[in-house]
Structure formats: C-alpha cells, structure tokens
Design an enzyme around this catalytic site. Structure first.
Site, PDB file in Angstrom:
ATOM      1  N   THR A  24      -3.001  -0.831  -5.963  1.00  0.00           N
ATOM      2  CA  THR A  24      -4.141  -1.614  -6.454  1.00  0.00           C
ATOM      3  C   THR A  24      -4.627  -1.217  -7.846  1.00  0.00           C
ATOM      4  OG1 THR A  24      -5.550  -0.129  -5.183  1.00  0.00           O
ATOM      5  CG2 THR A  24      -5.083  -2.271  -4.198  1.00  0.00           C
TER       6      THR A  24
ATOM      7  N   ASN B 199       1.729  -2.352   5.442  1.00  0.00           N
ATOM      8  CA  ASN B 199       1.025  -1.083   5.666  1.00  0.00           C
ATOM      9  C   ASN B 199      -0.380  -1.058   5.090  1.00  0.00           C
ATOM     10  OD1 ASN B 199       0.822   2.075   5.838  1.00  0.00           O
ATOM     11  ND2 ASN B 199       0.576   1.577   3.660  1.00  0.00           N
TER      12      ASN B 199
ATOM     13  N   SER C 109      -3.006   0.362  14.397  1.00  0.00           N
ATOM     14  CA  SER C 109      -3.816   1.570  14.607  1.00  0.00           C
ATOM     15  C   SER C 109      -3.996   1.717  16.119  1.00  0.00           C
ATOM     16  CB  SER C 109      -5.184   1.368  13.947  1.00  0.00           C
ATOM     17  OG  SER C 109      -6.127   2.298  14.440  1.00  0.00           O
TER      18      SER C 109
ATOM     19  N   TYR D   6     -12.863  -3.238  12.100  1.00  0.00           N
ATOM     20  CA  TYR D   6     -11.514  -2.639  12.029  1.00  0.00           C
ATOM     21  C   TYR D   6     -10.724  -2.968  13.297  1.00  0.00           C
ATOM     22  CZ  TYR D   6      -8.038   1.020  10.889  1.00  0.00           C
ATOM     23  OH  TYR D   6      -6.889   1.711  10.578  1.00  0.00           O
TER      24      TYR D   6
ATOM     25  N   GLY E 177       0.827  -1.214   0.000  1.00  0.00           N
ATOM     26  CA  GLY E 177       0.000   0.000   0.000  1.00  0.00           C
ATOM     27  C   GLY E 177       0.853   1.252   0.000  1.00  0.00           C
TER      28      GLY E 177
ATOM     29  N   THR F 210      -9.549  -6.530  13.366  1.00  0.00           N
ATOM     30  CA  THR F 210      -8.385  -6.781  12.493  1.00  0.00           C
ATOM     31  C   THR F 210      -7.119  -6.151  13.063  1.00  0.00           C
ATOM     32  OG1 THR F 210      -8.718  -4.818  11.069  1.00  0.00           O
ATOM     33  CG2 THR F 210      -9.805  -6.874  10.394  1.00  0.00           C
TER      34      THR F 210
ATOM     35  N   ILE G 199      -4.142  10.373  11.429  1.00  0.00           N
ATOM     36  CA  ILE G 199      -3.163  10.911  10.483  1.00  0.00           C
ATOM     37  C   ILE G 199      -3.918  11.442   9.267  1.00  0.00           C
ATOM     38  CG2 ILE G 199      -1.050  10.383   9.188  1.00  0.00           C
ATOM     39  CD1 ILE G 199      -0.880   9.782  12.251  1.00  0.00           C
TER      40      ILE G 199
END
Ligand code: NAI
Length: 249
Positions: A39, A90, A142, A155, A14, A158, A188
């Site tokens: 992607t 990432n 995160s 989220y 990524g 994960t 961020i």
C-alpha cells in the site's frame, strides 16, 4: 514429487510484510514468479528497484483495496499477464470495536479489503485459470471464520465471508482443476498482532494454546504452499485452521 513453482505465476496480496511477505518469499524460493501488492508507493518503488537489480522474480504493485478505482487500475495491470496460476488473497484489515461503536466507514473499509477485493481478484483471474485448466486459490481468513469474541463483529463478519467466498467459488471452479481453499491462522506474531494485543494478552494467550506458543509466519506459509502445490490434488472448498490447537479447547 517435489515442491516446485518454476514457470508458475503467483499473486500474493498484502505481501510486503507479515504473513504475506513470508508466503511470497517461500513461493519465490521454490522457483515461482511472484506478483506482490502493498500500500505504500515509495516502498513499492524501492522494492521493485531492488528486485530488478538482483534479478529476482518479484514484481511489486501499489494497490489500495478500499478504493475501487485503485483496484480497477490494478486489474488493468494484471491483464498484461496471460496467466495467473496461483492467487493468494492475504491482505486484511483488523480493527477492534464493539458493535455500537463501529462507524460505517470502518465497516466499509474492512468489507472492501477482506471480502470485496478477494472476490474481484478471483472474478478477474479465474477466466485465465479456466482456460489453462489449472489454478490454485487460497483465501486467508482467521480463526474468526470459526469462532467469535467481543469487539470482533466486523472482523468476524468479514472472515466468515472469506470462507463463504471459498465455498461458493470452489463449487464453481473445481471442475476446471482450480482448487480453492481457506487457510485460517490463529495468533501469529506479526505487526497486526503487535498492534492489537498487549504483551500481557500475548502471554495469556500463549498459555491457552495447546502448542504453548504463538504462531510464526512460516506456520501459515507452509500450509499455503502445500495447498497451492501439486501435493494437493483433491482438497478444495475446505477451511484449514492453523492455530496450534487454539480453537479445539
Ligand atoms: P499485517 O497487518 O502485517 O499485513 C496486512 C497486509 O494487508 C499488509 O501487507 C497490507 O499492505 C495489506 N493491506 C492492509 N490494508 C490494505 C488496503 N487498504 N489495501 C490493500 N492492502 C491492504 O497483517 P498479517 O498479520 O500479516 O495478516 C495477513 C492476513 O492474515 C490478514 O488477512 C489477516 O486478517 C490474517 N490473519 C492474521 C492473524 C495474525 O495473528 N497476524 C491471525 C488470523 C488471520
């Protein structure tokens, strides 16, 4: 001792935008050869052309982590590299939904991108790292690997998983001088944040952050570079939270 990645091969997933792009650019600026996934096929082709013309040490690959076929094809491409010194997992997906509204396809995609792809890449590159008795792996999680919030069940699951991966892998690989850590960004300013948060939410959040500012991609990249460099000789299995103090209040 200086920050120098000359002769090192660094894989950043990524890495065509946001945090990953900054990480890839910083490794490149410090002498590294950088393998970068994205992607969008056309964009990847264009980026490879630019890189080739300007003689940069950047190689771009188009991979969709929600497709196991695409991941397998990428692993075949990666096999051409006799070594990968540094792996930065990432790439990430972040869709908000309350648990009763999460559809299985959404859950599966987030698990595939955020957890399964990092696992497969680690499993694939670690034999080469073991052979070289050297490696650095950094998984980007995160603050949702530490705390939760409404509409973040998937989220959060994960990202706790990402840090679980770090913990497990560090116990297996640290004996081979392969140091494995998590970096957990706070808020961020990237496309992901602009998509998920309103301007009002961003202003409110800024007030709640002890550092009184949103994070910048460089704040995360610097932590990653440190952990991947020879300045880090003994930190492994840790989750470094880079959030301007947000999770402390
Ligand atoms: P972004 O949305 O700007 O970039 C995400 C990257 O993941 C893109 O380069 C994209 O190509 C890749 N990606 C998405 N879906 C993919 C798929 N199906 N297959 C392969 N690659 C895919 O996100 P950002 O903000 O740069 O985030 C980078 C990492 O940092 C993610 O893991 C994210 O969860 C994490 N993070 C970001 C925070 C933020 O405030 N921006 C906060 C905390 C963590």
């Amino acid at each position: 001792m200086k920050l120098d990645f000359t002769n090192k091969i660094i894989l950043v997933t990524g890495g065509t935008r946001g945090i990953g792009k900054q990480i890839a650019e910083d490794f490149h600026a410090l002498g590294g050869t950088v393998l970068i996934t994205g992607t969008h096929a056309e964009q990847i082709e264009e980026l490879n052309n630019v890189s080739l013309k300007s003689g940069e040490r950047k190689h771009f690959f188009c991979v969709n982590f929600t497709s196991s076929q695409s991941v397998d094809q990428f692993l075949v491409q990666l096999a051409e590299y006799s070594k990968i010194d540094v792996l930065i997992n990432n790439a990430g997906l972040n869709k908000h939904n309350s648990v009763e509204n999460i559809i299985t396809a959404e859950w599966d995609d987030m698990m595939a991108v955020n957890v399964t792809a990092p696992f497969k890449l680690i499993r694939d590159v670690s034999p080469r790292m073991i052979e070289n008795n050297y490696g650095r792996i950094i998984n980007i999680a995160s603050i949702f690997s530490k705390i939760g919030k409404e509409r973040r069940t998937c989220y959060t699951t994960t990202k706790f998983g990402v840090d679980g991966l770090t913990l497990g892998v560090s116990n297996d690989l640290s004996r081979y001088n392969i140091l494995v850590n998590t970096v957990s960004p706070g808020f961020i300013m990237t496309d992901m944040t602009r998509t998920n948060l309103s301007q009002k939410e961003i202003e409110d959040l800024t007030q709640q952050i002890p550092a009184k500012r949103m994070g910048q991609v460089q704040d995360i990249s610097r932590a990653v570079i440190f952990l991947a460099s020879d300045l880090n000789s003994y930190i492994t299995g840790q989750n470094i939270v880079v959030d301007g103090g947000f999770t402390n209040v």
